[in-house]
Scaffold this active site. Structure first.
Site, short mmCIF file in Angstrom:
data_model
loop_
_atom_site.label_atom_id
_atom_site.label_comp_id
_atom_site.label_asym_id
_atom_site.label_seq_id
_atom_site.Cartn_x
_atom_site.Cartn_y
_atom_site.Cartn_z
N ILE A 133 -3.01 11.56 9.19
CA ILE A 133 -4.04 11.72 10.21
C ILE A 133 -5.03 10.56 10.14
CG2 ILE A 133 -3.83 14.23 10.25
CD1 ILE A 133 -6.49 14.40 8.74
N ASP A 134 -4.95 9.74 9.08
CA ASP A 134 -5.86 8.60 8.94
C ASP A 134 -5.49 7.44 9.85
OD1 ASP A 134 -6.97 10.17 6.98
OD2 ASP A 134 -6.35 8.90 5.30
N ARG A 302 -5.35 19.28 9.26
CA ARG A 302 -4.10 18.76 8.72
C ARG A 302 -2.88 19.65 8.96
NH1 ARG A 302 -4.76 16.53 2.78
NH2 ARG A 302 -4.92 18.76 2.31
#
Length: 418
Positions: A133-134, A302
């Site tokens: 997700i970064d 997440r």
């Protein structure tokens, strides 16, 4: 046709993992391959334990792409730290008859996959699917890592609600968003939601960054907001700010643990609390005591069910990973550019200096960041160049214009005009 393909997941969860597992499994089964699911990444196989491995069937994986989480679970176990673990992981895969391996993960899992493929010397073909997700894996420009769009989507709606809470209660909120190295997620959420300001590590050119500077920026934003007649605001902060700060400044955060890859467990760092205390300390001499609420944003994103973008994207990634292995490919990371599969060989994604996989950072000189900055409410050079603005800000803290300039102008002295 007698080949066995194994799939494992490493690192933190991200929406869409199950879609990759499902699509890759279905494609391999259609070609007569046997597919094994390895639970918890490298954790067990690098210890010689193959009991956490199970065959994957069409019935098991059908419609998995709707679900968040990982049917194979995940772990941050790192087989590259110990040569014995690396050798044992290869031995376990050979014991299982695995000839092709699909790894799903971020930069650390990618490096493990790369190292494993090299050590196998042709005995094992490996392909990696970039997940985080970064959004910080070094994919082609404009190509996101899977899970990022879902996390940004849900994070935006969370901040939208927080913005209304801030306005309703006349409070400030410091929202810390996940992003160990890069500020993509924080900036993506802040831009889409219209947060008051967003701070990311990439904007600070001088390293290490002092805690005092970050606190001054936030205090300055609160002062500027008050000069505009508003007591409320929302600052989105990338957790990676803690990674670039002076270690001496982080002693206030107490001792913290590190994960299998040597990274500080940022979840243990109460960055929001420390910044809140530092900001209030700076504002108190001026008689200002805003209410600042704290919110960490990340874990609830997440394992969320993926939005349609990631559902489709992850099925394509899983298909391409399987197709690559079936065609005899190895040693590459999957990417899809303009709808076409583009394999990225492992040796092209290494940082020459570190020999680790490169990290994609936010380009603060590019248009998307410059646009974001123009909409942020924080002290900038125009506040010190226009006398009316300077006078209003100074009045909030009871200083003369010159005294205010002397106290806060250093924040913008070295900033490029945006």
């Amino acid at each position: 046709m007698n080949e066995t393909v194994a799939i494992l997941v490493g690192g933190g969860p991200a929406p869409g993992i199950n879609g990759v597992i499902s699509a890759a499994t279905i494609r391999c089964l259609a070609e007569g391959r046997k597919v094994l699911g390895i639970e918890q990444g490298f954790k067990w196989i690098m210890q010689g334990d193959v009991s956490k491995v199970t065959p994957l069937t069409l019935e098991q994986v059908s419609r998995l792409h709707f679900r968040g989480g990982s049917v194979l679970k995940t772990a941050r176990a790192n087989p590259t730290k110990n040569s014995a673990h690396l050798a044992q992981a290869l031995k376990s895969l050979a014991q299982l008859g695995v000839t092709g391996l699909i790894t799903i993960g971020g930069d650390d899992t990618c490096f493990s996959a790369l190292t494993l493929e090299r050590a196998a010397q042709g005995r094992l073909r490996v392909v990696h699917v970039p997940k985080t997700i970064d959004n910080d894996l070094d994919l082609p420009q404009g190509v996101p890592t899977f899970g990022f769009q879902t996390a940004r989507h849900l994070g935006t709606y969370a901040v939208k609600s927080i913005l209304e809470d801030a306005r309703t209660t006349s409070h400030w909120f410091f929202v810390v968003a996940m992003g160990r190295k890069a500020g993509h997620l924080a900036l993506g959420i802040g831009k889409a939601a219209g947060a008051t300001l967003t701070l990311i590590p990439e904007e600070f050119t001088e390293r290490p960054v002092r805690l005092a500077k970050v606190a001054d920026i936030l205090a300055g934003a609160i002062i500027k907001r008050l000069s505009q007649g508003r007591e409320d605001g929302v600052a989105v902060l990338a957790e990676g700010l803690a990674e670039v700060m002076n270690p001496d400044d982080l002693t206030a955060l107490a001792s913290v643990s590190r994960d299998e890859h040597g990274h500080v467990e940022l979840a243990d760092l109460d960055l929001g609390r420390v910044l809140k205390e530092e900001v209030l300390k700076r504002l108190k001499p001026y008689g200002l005591a805003p209410t600042i609420r704290l919110k960490d944003l990340g874990f609830e994103l997440r394992c969320a069910d993926p939005i349609p973008f990631d559902m489709e994207y992850c099925r394509e990634l899983g298909y391409c990973a399987a197709e690559f292995l079936i065609g005899g490919g190895t040693g590459a990371m999957v990417s899809i550019v303009n709808g076409e599969f583009v394999p990225m060989p492992f040796n092209t994604i290494l940082d020459p200096a570190t020999q680790r996989t490169r990290i994609r950072m936010v380009d603060v000189s590019a248009g998307p960041y410059r646009i974001a900055r123009r909409y942020m409410i924080r002290l900038d050079s125009s506040d010190f160049e226009q006398s009316e603005r300077l006078t209003r800000c100074a009045a909030v803290v009871g200083l003369t214009a010159e005294a205010f300039r002397e106290r806060f102008a250093s924040l913008v002295m070295h900033e490029r005009r945006v």
